[in-house]
Design a protein around this motif. Structure first.
Motif, PDB file in Angstrom:
ATOM      1  N   ILE A 114       0.456  -1.188   0.057  1.00 59.93           N
ATOM      2  CA  ILE A 114       0.211  -0.160  -0.062  1.00 59.93           C
ATOM      3  C   ILE A 114       1.099   1.505   0.435  1.00 59.93           C
ATOM      4  O   ILE A 114       0.706   2.172  -0.773  1.00 59.93           O
ATOM      5  N   MET A 115       1.846   1.045   0.898  1.00 60.20           N
ATOM      6  CA  MET A 115       2.718   2.571   0.717  1.00 60.20           C
ATOM      7  C   MET A 115       3.716   2.867  -0.809  1.00 60.20           C
ATOM      8  O   MET A 115       3.703   3.621  -0.842  1.00 60.20           O
ATOM      9  N   THR A 116       3.675   1.568  -1.265  1.00 57.71           N
ATOM     10  CA  THR A 116       4.466   2.000  -2.809  1.00 57.71           C
ATOM     11  C   THR A 116       2.953   3.042  -3.456  1.00 57.71           C
ATOM     12  O   THR A 116       3.381   3.679  -4.033  1.00 57.71           O
ATOM     13  N   LEU A 117       2.126   2.887  -3.338  1.00 58.80           N
ATOM     14  CA  LEU A 117       1.318   3.633  -4.264  1.00 58.80           C
ATOM     15  C   LEU A 117       1.389   5.488  -3.670  1.00 58.80           C
ATOM     16  O   LEU A 117       1.217   6.369  -4.510  1.00 58.80           O
ATOM     17  N   MET A 118       1.871   5.284  -2.375  1.00 55.71           N
ATOM     18  CA  MET A 118       2.471   7.170  -2.326  1.00 55.71           C
ATOM     19  C   MET A 118       3.877   7.509  -2.958  1.00 55.71           C
ATOM     20  O   MET A 118       3.956   7.849  -3.669  1.00 55.71           O
ATOM     21  N   LEU A 119       4.250   6.388  -4.009  1.00 52.69           N
ATOM     22  CA  LEU A 119       5.371   7.074  -4.736  1.00 52.69           C
ATOM     23  C   LEU A 119       5.153   7.255  -5.571  1.00 52.69           C
ATOM     24  O   LEU A 119       4.817   6.903  -7.260  1.00 52.69           O
ATOM     25  N   PRO A 120       5.917   8.962  -6.647  1.00 54.78           N
ATOM     26  CA  PRO A 120       4.818   9.060  -7.268  1.00 54.78           C
ATOM     27  C   PRO A 120       6.191   7.849  -8.578  1.00 54.78           C
ATOM     28  O   PRO A 120       6.959   7.469  -7.948  1.00 54.78           O
ATOM     29  N   TYR A 121       6.078   8.473  -9.438  1.00 54.65           N
ATOM     30  CA  TYR A 121       6.528   7.707 -10.688  1.00 54.65           C
ATOM     31  C   TYR A 121       8.165   7.850 -10.872  1.00 54.65           C
ATOM     32  O   TYR A 121       9.072   7.806 -11.369  1.00 54.65           O
ATOM     33  N   GLU A 122       8.535   9.553 -10.782  1.00 52.88           N
ATOM     34  CA  GLU A 122       9.381   9.954 -10.811  1.00 52.88           C
ATOM     35  C   GLU A 122      10.387   8.973  -9.898  1.00 52.88           C
ATOM     36  O   GLU A 122      11.997   9.351  -9.948  1.00 52.88           O
ATOM     37  N   VAL A 123      10.249   8.749  -8.849  1.00 54.63           N
ATOM     38  CA  VAL A 123      10.575   8.165  -8.201  1.00 54.63           C
ATOM     39  C   VAL A 123      11.748   7.374  -8.756  1.00 54.63           C
ATOM     40  O   VAL A 123      12.741   6.862  -7.991  1.00 54.63           O
ATOM     41  N   VAL A 124      10.859   6.426  -9.448  1.00 54.12           N
ATOM     42  CA  VAL A 124      11.471   5.148  -9.526  1.00 54.12           C
ATOM     43  C   VAL A 124      11.789   5.025 -10.724  1.00 54.12           C
ATOM     44  O   VAL A 124      12.377   3.959 -11.363  1.00 54.12           O
ATOM     45  N   MET A 125      11.295   6.162 -11.585  1.00 53.35           N
ATOM     46  CA  MET A 125      11.807   6.238 -13.700  1.00 53.35           C
ATOM     47  C   MET A 125      13.023   5.768 -13.423  1.00 53.35           C
ATOM     48  O   MET A 125      13.613   5.426 -14.234  1.00 53.35           O
ATOM     49  N   ILE A 126      14.213   6.686 -12.819  1.00 52.88           N
ATOM     50  CA  ILE A 126      15.235   6.690 -12.938  1.00 52.88           C
ATOM     51  C   ILE A 126      16.009   5.099 -12.545  1.00 52.88           C
ATOM     52  O   ILE A 126      16.966   4.322 -12.883  1.00 52.88           O
ATOM     53  N   PRO A 127      15.914   4.805 -11.503  1.00 47.81           N
ATOM     54  CA  PRO A 127      16.754   3.333 -11.075  1.00 47.81           C
ATOM     55  C   PRO A 127      15.347   2.362 -12.299  1.00 47.81           C
ATOM     56  O   PRO A 127      16.979   1.240 -12.729  1.00 47.81           O
ATOM     57  N   GLN A 128      15.265   2.063 -12.677  1.00 44.43           N
ATOM     58  CA  GLN A 128      14.345   1.040 -13.495  1.00 44.43           C
ATOM     59  C   GLN A 128      14.476   1.514 -14.898  1.00 44.43           C
ATOM     60  O   GLN A 128      14.981   0.728 -15.426  1.00 44.43           O
ATOM     61  N   TYR A 129      15.185   2.406 -15.431  1.00 40.89           N
ATOM     62  CA  TYR A 129      15.810   2.263 -16.695  1.00 40.89           C
ATOM     63  C   TYR A 129      17.406   2.196 -16.255  1.00 40.89           C
ATOM     64  O   TYR A 129      17.993   2.048 -17.974  1.00 40.89           O
TER      65      TYR A 129
END
Length: 279
Positions: A114-129
């Motif tokens: 549920i906490m991951t819902l609070m994470l904006p996509y921009e936070v994980v965008m660079i690590p995922q890339y």
């Protein structure tokens, strides 16, 4: 007695005016798609196209270079279907585990999810890339499709709430009849959560169909572009933008959205409203 009709009239006037306000941009988009590009943004120009032209649809459908707009629609359709299948399979399985199975740290992992819902996509965008780049997945649909097969927190939560409304006595009866855990999921739970699955499918379709940021990050070849990327190509910072063609293809891209909404809107309401009955 006379006050009720008056209140009802005021209510319908208010709601109707608000609906017109919300629909006006869509109406303006559709009407502008039949105008000449140079006349679309003229303040003196009326809402009614003068002259009325359908040339924008022909120009837009031709696409760019060797790729017509049908190529981008096909790419987007394949992309949406793959993500849709991934969400339906993974989210329903994960939700079944959280709602029905007992395992160590279940509440903890559910809270983390549920906490991951609070994470904006921009936070994980660079690590995922960076991860997808090291996997050599760039310029392919893998970075856009594969994550869908590992669940989506919003849909998992929606399905968990829906499954909790199903009596556990059905699970116990199935267990007595010799059904396995997967059998309970497949034969008991899955048929009963169809409204919530339909809601998941519809929202997945909406969010994936008009997704721009993901394809822009990972797709480089014009032949793999989606509809949202193709619409952006009608605009140019160096030459004259073809607004008419862009608006025309925007209307074409909205047709599936409207069709899906009007056909399945009752499932959206049923799936969302029922999911909150039991916590």
């Amino acid at each position: 007695m006379k006050a009720k009709p008056l209140k009802k009239l005021i209510y319908h006037i208010f709601v109707g005016g608000f609906a017109v306000l919300l629909l006006y941009p869509v109406v303006w988009l559709i009407v502008s798609s039949f105008k000449q590009s140079e006349k679309i943004f003229l303040t003196a120009e009326s809402l009614i196209p003068k002259p009325f032209t359908i040339a924008n649809y022909g120009q837009g459908w031709e696409g760019f270079g060797d790729y017509g707009f049908d190529t981008y629609i096909t790419n987007t359709t394949i992309y949406v279907v793959l993500v849709l299948i991934g969400h339906l399979i993974s989210c329903s399985l994960i939700a079944f585990g959280f709602a029905r199975l007992k395992f160590a740290g279940r509440n903890f992992w559910f809270a983390i999810m549920i906490m991951t819902l609070m994470l904006p996509y921009e936070v994980v965008m660079i690590p995922q890339y960076i991860i997808f780049s090291q996997l050599d997945w760039l310029n392919s649909y893998k970075p856009l499709v594969v994550p869908a097969y590992f669940g989506h927190p919003f849909f998992i939560f929606l399905l968990v709430q829906f499954i909790r409304t199903i009596p556990r006595e059905l699970d116990e009866a199935a267990t007595i009849d010799g059904s396995s855990v997967f059998g309970i999921y497949y034969r008991i739970i899955l048929p009963l959560i169809v409204p919530a699955l339909a809601t998941t499918a519809i929202f997945t379709f909406y969010w994936t169909w008009d997704n721009l940021l993901g394809p822009v990050l990972y797709l480089n070849s014009p032949g793999k572009y989606t509809v949202s990327m193709a619409l952006r190509m009608f605009l140019s910072n160096e030459t004259v933008s073809n607004w008419g063609a862009m608006f025309a293809m925007s209307v074409v891209s909205l047709i599936p959205v409207f069709v899906i909404f009007f056909i399945f809107q009752r499932y959206v309401v049923e799936g969302i409203s029922t999911s909150g009955l039991k916590g």
